[in-house]
Design an enzyme around this catalytic site. Structure first.
Site, PDB file in Angstrom:
ATOM      1  CG  ASP A   7      -1.708   1.231   1.409  1.00 57.07           C
ATOM      2  OD1 ASP A   7      -2.425   1.604   0.465  1.00 57.07           O
ATOM      3  OD2 ASP A   7      -1.609   1.859   2.484  1.00 57.07           O
ATOM      4  CG  ASP A  49      -2.030   7.507   0.364  1.00 55.24           C
ATOM      5  OD1 ASP A  49      -1.253   8.453   0.207  1.00 55.24           O
ATOM      6  OD2 ASP A  49      -2.844   7.142  -0.502  1.00 55.24           O
TER       7      ASP A  49
END
Length: 226
Positions: A12, A14
């Site tokens: 991922d 953020d």
């Protein structure tokens, strides 16, 4: 005997690799003030891991302005985030080192994010596009996290079985997405705790101290229990 390698590591973006949730908070707070209000801390936390439409809905409801067009707000935020990501983006502790070690070992990598392609392209100036074999953004799937589609899409593009992959996430929606896809998951929650319990889920305080040997151990453990 060396434990088996992950078939791929799926990151991922953020709040996992980079401290962009702080930047999102700046932009969302500025928009709330443009609308004449203040974004509450509780609602800001509820936004983490959600789509842009859901984020705008939460913002407008928090301000008592549900009549506002979410598309207008999303465009304002996207334009502001382009500037902020270009100047304010920083790595989270341990993330850069882990990514470099995985790449040096020749293990395929993917970036799997709920952020749109335009903003990801800006973030890549810091993260490095050459660090990923595949990039799956919000614009590349029809259903976003917590649905498994983003992680299934990344695994398919790499030609690997998601069950043999390690996904690294920070949000509840991201963890749910990766688990549903069948990945071994490392969760490094930043602001919102991950409360789900699953055999393939491993909680960490952060990525400092998480190295390739740790990823190999998790893959080996998952294979033993499968």
């Amino acid at each position: 005997m060396t434990p088996p390698q992950p078939a791929a590591v799926l990151f991922d973006m953020d709040g996992t690799l980079v401290d962009s949730e702080r930047i999102w908070s700046i932009a969302l707070g500025e928009l709330a003030r443009e609308y004449g209000g203040e974004l509450s801390d509780a609602v800001r936390l509820a936004m983490i891991g959600t789509s842009s439409v859901e984020t705008m809905r939460l913002l407008h409801e928090d301000l008592g302005q549900p009549w506002r067009d979410p598309a207008d707000g999303s465009r304002w935020i996207a334009a502001r985030m382009v500037d902020l990501l270009a100047t304010e983006l920083t790595w989270l502790p341990g993330a850069r080192e882990l990514l470099a070690e995985v790449r040096a070992a020749g293990i395929p990598t993917a970036l799997v994010t709920s952020t749109g392609r335009r903003l990801v392209d800006v973030a890549m100036r810091t993260i490095g596009a050459t660090n990923f074999d595949v990039v799956v953004t919000a614009d590349d799937v029809t259903v976003r996290k917590p649905d498994p589609m983003p992680y299934l899409t990344a695994a398919a593009a790499l030609g690997v079985d998601p069950a043999d992959c390690v996904a690294i996430e920070d949000s509840r929606a991201g963890v749910a997405s990766a688990l549903a896809a069948g990945c071994v998951v490392i969760a490094v929650p930043q602001e919102v705790p991950v409360t789900v319990v699953a055999e393939r889920l491993h909680l960490r305080d952060g990525l400092l101290g998480v190295d390739l040997a740790a990823l190999r151990d998790l893959v080996e453990g998952a294979a033993v229990h499968s």
